[in-house]
Motif scaffolding. Structure first.
Motif, PDB file in Angstrom:
ATOM      1  N   VAL A 239       0.563  -1.000  -0.214  1.00 33.79           N
ATOM      2  CA  VAL A 239      -0.198  -0.255  -0.207  1.00 33.79           C
ATOM      3  C   VAL A 239       1.356   0.791  -0.272  1.00 33.79           C
ATOM      4  CG1 VAL A 239      -1.392   1.066   1.289  1.00 33.79           C
ATOM      5  CG2 VAL A 239      -1.872  -1.435   1.118  1.00 33.79           C
ATOM      6  N   VAL A 240       0.115   2.196  -0.751  1.00 32.79           N
ATOM      7  CA  VAL A 240       1.250   3.488  -1.167  1.00 32.79           C
ATOM      8  C   VAL A 240       0.328   4.231  -0.747  1.00 32.79           C
ATOM      9  CG1 VAL A 240       2.157   5.117  -1.844  1.00 32.79           C
ATOM     10  CG2 VAL A 240       2.954   2.803  -2.469  1.00 32.79           C
ATOM     11  N   VAL A 241       0.613   5.399   0.533  1.00 26.82           N
ATOM     12  CA  VAL A 241      -0.034   6.161   0.986  1.00 26.82           C
ATOM     13  C   VAL A 241       0.705   7.805   0.645  1.00 26.82           C
ATOM     14  CG1 VAL A 241      -1.398   7.259   3.170  1.00 26.82           C
ATOM     15  CG2 VAL A 241      -0.644   5.786   3.321  1.00 26.82           C
ATOM     16  N   LEU A 242       0.066   8.759   0.006  1.00 25.16           N
ATOM     17  CA  LEU A 242       0.086   9.500  -0.196  1.00 25.16           C
ATOM     18  C   LEU A 242      -0.173  11.079   0.019  1.00 25.16           C
ATOM     19  CD1 LEU A 242      -0.737   9.746  -4.668  1.00 25.16           C
ATOM     20  CD2 LEU A 242       1.431   8.978  -3.268  1.00 25.16           C
ATOM     21  N   GLY A 243       0.652  11.707   0.855  1.00 29.83           N
ATOM     22  CA  GLY A 243      -0.053  12.540   2.145  1.00 29.83           C
ATOM     23  C   GLY A 243       1.052  11.956   2.931  1.00 29.83           C
ATOM     24  N   ALA A 321       2.191  -0.811  -6.294  1.00 28.92           N
ATOM     25  CA  ALA A 321       1.512  -0.694  -5.450  1.00 28.92           C
ATOM     26  C   ALA A 321      -0.031  -1.532  -5.357  1.00 28.92           C
ATOM     27  CB  ALA A 321       0.758   0.384  -4.556  1.00 28.92           C
ATOM     28  N   ASP A 322      -0.592  -2.101  -4.596  1.00 29.45           N
ATOM     29  CA  ASP A 322      -1.495  -2.690  -4.498  1.00 29.45           C
ATOM     30  C   ASP A 322      -2.752  -1.731  -4.849  1.00 29.45           C
ATOM     31  OD1 ASP A 322      -1.018  -5.894  -4.940  1.00 29.45           O
ATOM     32  OD2 ASP A 322      -0.231  -5.532  -3.256  1.00 29.45           O
ATOM     33  N   SER A 323      -2.608  -1.151  -3.411  1.00 30.47           N
ATOM     34  CA  SER A 323      -3.246   0.466  -3.144  1.00 30.47           C
ATOM     35  C   SER A 323      -3.165   1.358  -3.054  1.00 30.47           C
ATOM     36  CB  SER A 323      -4.178  -0.668  -2.557  1.00 30.47           C
ATOM     37  OG  SER A 323      -5.451  -1.240  -2.729  1.00 30.47           O
ATOM     38  N   ILE A 324      -3.744   2.568  -3.057  1.00 23.93           N
ATOM     39  CA  ILE A 324      -2.618   3.368  -3.104  1.00 23.93           C
ATOM     40  C   ILE A 324      -3.943   3.922  -2.011  1.00 23.93           C
ATOM     41  CG2 ILE A 324      -2.728   5.583  -3.928  1.00 23.93           C
ATOM     42  CD1 ILE A 324      -2.098   2.829  -6.110  1.00 23.93           C
TER      43      ILE A 324
END
Length: 398
Positions: A239-243, A321-324
């Motif tokens: 999982v990639v978190v933007l912020g 990433a599988d999800s963002i």
């Protein structure tokens, strides 16, 4: 009795000019709280805390203490600050579970509170205890607002919100759930139905968009939506978190707890520029969250995030990433102001008020995140205390 809490309390120097208190937005009388606690007057200490801050038990758990009370403690100069939050929580938790309100004598004056988050709850307790007939409206099925739907369970046990709801009902506060004011009923309807004042405390529930290609894809989710009910999401392993604000830390740590094997926070600057509190960043690191710095997302694909490096290299690449999860702040929804044009909002949709929460529409007040943007719980409480005074003053003129 928790020996650990006593040990913490005994580290307080009892300063004559306590900077810890001036560092607290709601002016919590910290040295007096500790003095009463150590003198065996825990219920007296609890009452003092509650009277000053109806959400003392919650602020003690979710406040950024290193920014407020503990950050101003004189002991920081030599070592470790007094652990104010832990002491306050021990006292406040015991007090609120023991507290029983007697039904107040009604004064016949009706006040509508839209939104049951920190700002709305604080106002309901203050005015409800004084005999005002309070009706609280909320778009969700349970009270709490951001406390229930925006703060992870591991940071705040939601049982305390059920306890607070019980106290509100003891004050004869009427709660109307699952109603969006501005759609089903309007501000005008409330005044028609003889409410003397209307309060808006609806928070910020509209996620900001990145505005880049790929944001509508099925594996992209907004942080504020994810936090409402993380268990319904299937994020996959990476999982990639933007912020990189406090909400980003919350969603990253929540994803770890819901089975993600690798959680990466992508941020366009360095660690020293991260807007999240130092404590929240440290907690994220301990939970195994990784930080990928100096990278600006420019597109989202089925495979992950295409980024441009913000350092000298300026190179582009793909972080798979599988999800963002998009966590770059939130704005208010416009349901209310669409049907009450007299209420002025700024360019971000935040309600314009004076320092006491008076909006540009007579009889309508607002405070909390819907006015200030996303801020802390204790700041919302402090604002609502000023609003309570303004509402009473206004109703007295009618």
């Amino acid at each position: 009795m928790n020996k650990y809490v006593i040990t913490l309390a005994k580290t307080c120097l009892g300063c004559k000019k306590p900077s810890c208190r001036t560092g607290c937005p709601v002016g919590t009388p910290i040295p007096e709280m500790i003095r009463l606690f150590l003198a065996g007057e825990i219920k007296k200490a609890g009452k003092m805390l509650f009277d000053n801050n109806p959400l003392s038990v919650i602020c003690s758990m979710v406040c950024p203490h290193e920014k407020h009370c503990e950050g101003h403690c004189i002991l920081n100069k030599k070592g470790t600050a007094v652990s104010v939050g832990s002491i306050e929580n021990y006292i406040s938790d015991l007090y609120i579970n023991d507290l029983q309100f007697e039904k107040p004598v009604k004064n016949g004056k009706k006040v509508a509170i839209i939104g049951s988050g920190p700002a709305g709850i604080s106002l309901a307790v203050i005015l409800g205890a004084k005999g005002y007939e309070i009706t609280m409206y909320d778009a969700h099925d349970k009270i709490g607002g951001v406390l229930r739907y925006g703060i992870p369970d591991f940071r705040l046990n939601k049982d305390i919100l059920d306890t607070i709801e019980t106290k509100l009902r003891q004050l004869d506060v009427t709660i109307r759930p699952n109603i969006t004011v501005g759609k089903n009923i309007t501000i005008g309807d409330l005044f028609r139905d003889e409410f003397k004042a209307v309060f808006i405390g609806t928070g910020v529930w509209s996620p900001k968009k990145l505005g880049i290609k790929g944001e509508s894809l099925g594996h992209v989710h907004f942080a504020i939506d994810y936090l409402k009910n993380p268990s319904v999401y299937r994020l996959g392993e990476t999982v990639v978190v933007l912020g990189a604000g406090n909400v980003a830390m919350d969603v990253a740590r929540t994803a770890v707890r819901h089975g993600a094997r690798e959680v990466i926070i992508m941020y366009r600057k360095g660690m020293e520029n991260i807007p999240a509190s130092h404590h929240e960043v440290e907690c994220a690191k301990i939970d195994g969250v990784k930080f990928d710095l100096y990278k600006q997302p420019i597109e989202i694909t089925e495979k992950g995030v295409i980024y441009s490096s913000t350092d000298e290299s300026g190179e582009e690449g793909l972080l798979e990433a599988d999800s963002i999860l998009v966590a770059i702040s939130q704005n208010p929804k416009d349901n209310i102001v669409q049907t009450a044009k007299q209420i002025e909002v700024d360019g971000k949709g935040l309600v314009v008020t004076d320092e006491c929460g008076r909006t540009t529409m007579e009889g309508v007040f607002a405070s909390g995140d819907v006015v200030t943007g996303a801020r802390t719980v204790v700041e919302a409480v402090a604002f609502s205390k000023r609003v309570a005074v303004a509402i009473e003053e206004y109703i007295d003129t009618l």
